[in-house]
Design an enzyme around this catalytic site. Sequence first.
Site, PDB file in Angstrom:
ATOM      1  N   ASP A   1       0.830  -1.204   0.000  1.00 36.41           N
ATOM      2  CA  ASP A   1       0.000   0.000   0.000  1.00 36.41           C
ATOM      3  C   ASP A   1       0.870   1.262   0.000  1.00 36.41           C
ATOM      4  OD1 ASP A   1      -1.347  -2.250   1.141  1.00 36.41           O
ATOM      5  OD2 ASP A   1      -2.905  -0.931   1.911  1.00 36.41           O
TER       6      ASP A   1
ATOM      7  N   HIS B   1      -1.065   4.576  -0.655  1.00 39.67           N
ATOM      8  CA  HIS B   1      -2.090   5.497  -0.163  1.00 39.67           C
ATOM      9  C   HIS B   1      -1.791   6.975  -0.405  1.00 39.67           C
ATOM     10  CE1 HIS B   1      -5.110   2.910   1.532  1.00 39.67           C
ATOM     11  NE2 HIS B   1      -4.183   2.182   2.158  1.00 39.67           N
TER      12      HIS B   1
ATOM     13  N   HIS C   1      -9.085  -0.233  -1.961  1.00 39.10           N
ATOM     14  CA  HIS C   1      -9.394   1.198  -2.069  1.00 39.10           C
ATOM     15  C   HIS C   1      -9.554   1.660  -3.512  1.00 39.10           C
ATOM     16  CE1 HIS C   1      -9.285   2.983   2.013  1.00 39.10           C
ATOM     17  NE2 HIS C   1      -8.735   1.807   2.281  1.00 39.10           N
TER      18      HIS C   1
END
Length: 450
Positions: free
Chosen positions: A123, A125, A185
């Site tokens: 990840d 982000h 996400h």
Amino acid sequence: MPNKKESDTTVSSLPSDESNPTISSTIASTEYSKGNKPLSSAPVQIPISYPEDGMLTVEWIQDLTLTFDWSSRNLPPSEFPSVFPVDVFDTLVLTASKILHKEPNCVVIDDFDQDSRVVVVGDVHGQLHDVLFLLRDAGFPSKNCFFVFNGDYVDRGAWGLETFLLLLAWKVFLPHRVYLLRGNHESKYCTSVYGFEKEVMAKYGDKGKHAYRKCLGCFEGLPLASLIGKHVFTAHGGLFRSVSHAPSKKPKGKKKNKVVFNPETNPLSLGSFHELAKARRSVLDPPWNPQLSSNLIPGDLLWSDPSMKLGLSENTERGIGLLWGPDSTEEFLKKFSLKLIIRSHEGPDARQKRPDLAGMDNGYTIDHDVESGMCITLFSAPDYPQFQATEERFRNKGAYIVLKPPKFDIPDFNVFEAVTPRPDVNPFYDFKNAIDSDEELELASMGPST
């Protein structure tokens, strides 16, 4: 045994690329500062324009990198169209989408030679500056340097759009060396809660809805998993169930449009790569009906978590996906002659709520160490999350894994700290009231993605 080292504070040497000999020399000669510090304040030319011949070059990506770094430090979000006009955005996203949609659900990466290596990233982000550091620290993508990104490019951080666009540019430039997998996400629901939708709206203004829809369409094309060589499986969340025993059917007559679901009568079992290949990945959000088998596998791959409890069970904490124990890791590895499962999905906030598993202080954990191999969680966003409601930050480090010949099955862990200073920006979501992890998402409120 895995290898572990702290990242060097100098720019990594880059492998040669016979097909493009400038890829090493051009980027390596850029005046980057040493260590995990900002890039140099080299002059930039804006707006960025797409090459007239439609062919991206390493020089174009270098300019894009420096420009995104500069604009993140010097311009407000509303000025983003002056940096990256919407017509350039459209061209890049459309070009990348066409490539991504043609890839299978599970990409097989095995075009190696004796000098090849594979960098696996967890990840990120929207933490653009940490991504820029990671790319130069690991050695940029090239003929002999493959990259596999394990999802969650956006949300929570302030530069999800720049991060995603930069990685799409690398994908277009080197489509068989850069692989972008989907994270949980990369969905309509998560991006509406954790900031990416508002970020795109803030940066593209009256063209924001258009840009956001294009991003969602691109998310649909992101593959769900990868096989690296013959022995390494990666997916954002992890393992997945068999759905062969959970068919659905449409009854005849007036109620023909109503789907009737057959309840699962058999216990949960691990799925196969044949089932993975047939999964419907164009559905962005998790199943709003948990017995709809068409997207149960994507839901598992994106949302599941390892556990120290034996067996397979529904992931009731998240409301979607599976929990799987070390016995399931052993079964999956042995059945498919694998050595490693590399997954991501859990940062320090999530692991704080799971005392049975190791924390994410160093950007990775070895969750299961079994006879046939290991299950590893990899997280590449240091000092996460960028915005945090609690006064005491986790101050975690990030990590990436390097896999090397001959079998590409021994993880070399590279740990790094967050780039400082980070530009001051406002969050794009209500971080003070937002839940600290994805464990409690109200998935029942979801409807079909549009």
